[in-house]
Motif scaffolding. Structure first.
Motif, PDB file in Angstrom:
ATOM      1  N   LYS A  41      30.219   5.437  65.687  1.00 49.55           N
ATOM      2  CA  LYS A  41      31.451   4.939  66.305  1.00 49.55           C
ATOM      3  C   LYS A  41      31.845   3.577  65.727  1.00 49.55           C
ATOM      4  CE  LYS A  41      31.136   7.388  70.720  1.00 49.55           C
ATOM      5  NZ  LYS A  41      31.120   7.272  72.188  1.00 49.55           N
ATOM      6  N   ASP A 119      35.508   4.269  71.249  1.00 48.83           N
ATOM      7  CA  ASP A 119      36.106   5.599  71.108  1.00 48.83           C
ATOM      8  C   ASP A 119      37.430   5.562  70.346  1.00 48.83           C
ATOM      9  OD1 ASP A 119      33.993   6.758  72.396  1.00 48.83           O
ATOM     10  OD2 ASP A 119      34.914   6.599  74.385  1.00 48.83           O
ATOM     11  N   LYS A 120      38.288   4.602  70.706  1.00 45.84           N
ATOM     12  CA  LYS A 120      39.585   4.496  70.027  1.00 45.84           C
ATOM     13  C   LYS A 120      39.384   4.120  68.557  1.00 45.84           C
ATOM     14  CE  LYS A 120      42.410   3.365  74.069  1.00 45.84           C
ATOM     15  NZ  LYS A 120      43.308   2.367  74.708  1.00 45.84           N
ATOM     16  N   THR A 122      36.815   4.860  66.756  1.00 41.42           N
ATOM     17  CA  THR A 122      36.281   6.027  66.050  1.00 41.42           C
ATOM     18  C   THR A 122      37.406   6.924  65.559  1.00 41.42           C
ATOM     19  OG1 THR A 122      34.323   5.973  67.465  1.00 41.42           O
ATOM     20  CG2 THR A 122      34.720   7.994  66.229  1.00 41.42           C
ATOM     21  N   CYS A 123      38.382   7.151  66.458  1.00 40.33           N
ATOM     22  CA  CYS A 123      39.546   7.987  66.094  1.00 40.33           C
ATOM     23  C   CYS A 123      40.313   7.360  64.938  1.00 40.33           C
ATOM     24  CB  CYS A 123      40.493   8.091  67.281  1.00 40.33           C
ATOM     25  SG  CYS A 123      40.476   9.674  68.052  1.00 40.33           S
ATOM     26  N   LEU A 126      38.395   7.563  61.679  1.00 43.16           N
ATOM     27  CA  LEU A 126      38.450   8.925  61.154  1.00 43.16           C
ATOM     28  C   LEU A 126      39.783   9.187  60.462  1.00 43.16           C
ATOM     29  CD1 LEU A 126      37.051  11.665  60.914  1.00 43.16           C
ATOM     30  CD2 LEU A 126      38.027  12.284  63.137  1.00 43.16           C
ATOM     31  N   CYS A 127      40.869   8.741  61.094  1.00 46.69           N
ATOM     32  CA  CYS A 127      42.209   8.914  60.493  1.00 46.69           C
ATOM     33  C   CYS A 127      42.318   8.165  59.169  1.00 46.69           C
ATOM     34  CB  CYS A 127      43.287   8.429  61.453  1.00 46.69           C
ATOM     35  SG  CYS A 127      43.498   9.476  62.895  1.00 46.69           S
TER      36      CYS A 127
END
Length: 335
Positions: A41, A119-120, A122-123, A126-127
């Motif tokens: 993360k 969490d945010k 991580t997103c 990933l993007c």
């Protein structure tokens, strides 16, 4: 010119083979440690993982290049010609892009005191990673579409179908290098200012880590980009001399080996400058080797920086104005 070909066949082939083996071992180890022990993360860990994957993609093209240098002809056909160019170019561009993302992330954490995970995050990481891979593949496409197997001096070679496209590909790589170098200079200068303004008595060690990161990048890629820039000028009168051309070919073999070694081994350098990575390596070695042999890994050192694990950890704590995410960022400054 036969001496140049022989130099490429022996020295370049040997270096590429050694780099391939070291890259496979080192980058697979980085990936195993990240997946088994680390928190993905974290922005930093996510980008290191992608950097290692990028190095493995690039490494998969090196055996083809090595046989090309050794034989001084392409014997694997047109499809393999295009595939190996695509793999090498996409590996180079993705490596450069993930280095840029890691540099921007360190700047974000250390200068602006923002978190390195969540969490945010991580997103978002990933993007960014997906976008970096897409850009890398797109950047590699023009060269892939314009190389093919064609005769040259009665032998088959994997070459561009026109000199204009070859120059365009060279300019594209040079532009990528200077953009990344500019970003690194800006971000690390801001990071240095932040670190030097902190009350830490050991900030000079962080300066060493940052300096080595930049120096390794420049030594790896600057000579190669200078050589390909000079090659693009080879049609001009001052550069048409035969001796100049021979020396440029020697320089190309040497600087290409430097750049490709950097591309393959850079993730390993980034990862194992960090304290936690070396600690995880010690655990893995202790599981594999008998106790007396594993004892050699008991106190991971960084002789070039005068640092050990304890010193780096204390340094992280001492950097007063930085956020909690700064610890992982500074720990990975060599990344």
């Amino acid at each position: 010119m036969s001496d140049v070909v022989q130099f490429g066949a022996i020295v370049s082939t040997l270096v590429l083979c050694v780099v391939t083996v070291l890259s496979l071992i080192g980058n697979l180890l980085v990936i195993v440690i990240l997946l088994k022990y680390e928190n993905l993360k974290s922005f930093t860990n996510c980008f290191v993982l992608n950097l290692a994957l990028s190095a493995l993609v690039f490494t998969s093209g090196l055996p083809f290049l090595a046989q090309y240098h050794y034989l001084d002809q392409w014997v694997l056909g047109d499809f393999a010609c295009k595939a190996h160019v695509f793999v090498l170019d996409s590996g180079v561009y993705s490596s450069v892009l993930f280095l840029t993302l890691m540099t921007l992330q360190r700047h974000r954490v250390l200068v602006h005191s923002l978190p390195d995970g969540g969490d945010k995050c991580t997103c978002f990481a990933l993007c960014l990673s997906v976008c970096a891979w897409v850009v890398s593949f797109v950047a590699a496409l023009p060269a892939t579409l314009h190389v093919k197997t064609q005769p040259w001096y009665d032998e088959a070679h994997c070459m561009y179908d026109s000199i204009d496209w070859q120059r365009a590909a060279a300019y594209q790589k040079i532009v990528f290098f200077f953009i990344v170098f500019g970003i690194m200079c800006f971000c690390y200068s801001r990071i240095l200012t932040t670190v030097l303004n902190s009350p830490s008595s050991k900030r000079i060690r962080t300066v060493k880590l940052i300096s080595v990161t930049v120096v390794v990048f420049v030594l790896g890629w600057a000579p190669y980009n200078i050589v390909i820039l000079l090659w693009t000028l080879s049609h001009l009168d001052p550069f048409k001399d035969c001796n100049w051309s021979i020396n440029l070919n020697y320089a190309n073999y040497i600087t290409q080996c430097l750049a490709y070694s950097h591309c393959c081994l850079n993730p390993v350098f980034h990862a194992f400058v960090g304290v936690t990575f070396r600690t995880h390596l010690k655990v893995i070695v202790q599981k594999i080797l008998p106790a007396p042999q594993a004892a050699h890994f008991a106190t991971p050192q960084l002789p070039m920086f005068g640092l050990d694990s304890v010193s780096v950890t204390r340094l992280l704590v001492a950097l007063h104005p930085l956020s909690s995410g700064a610890e992982s960022a500074i720990e990975g400054l060599g990344r």
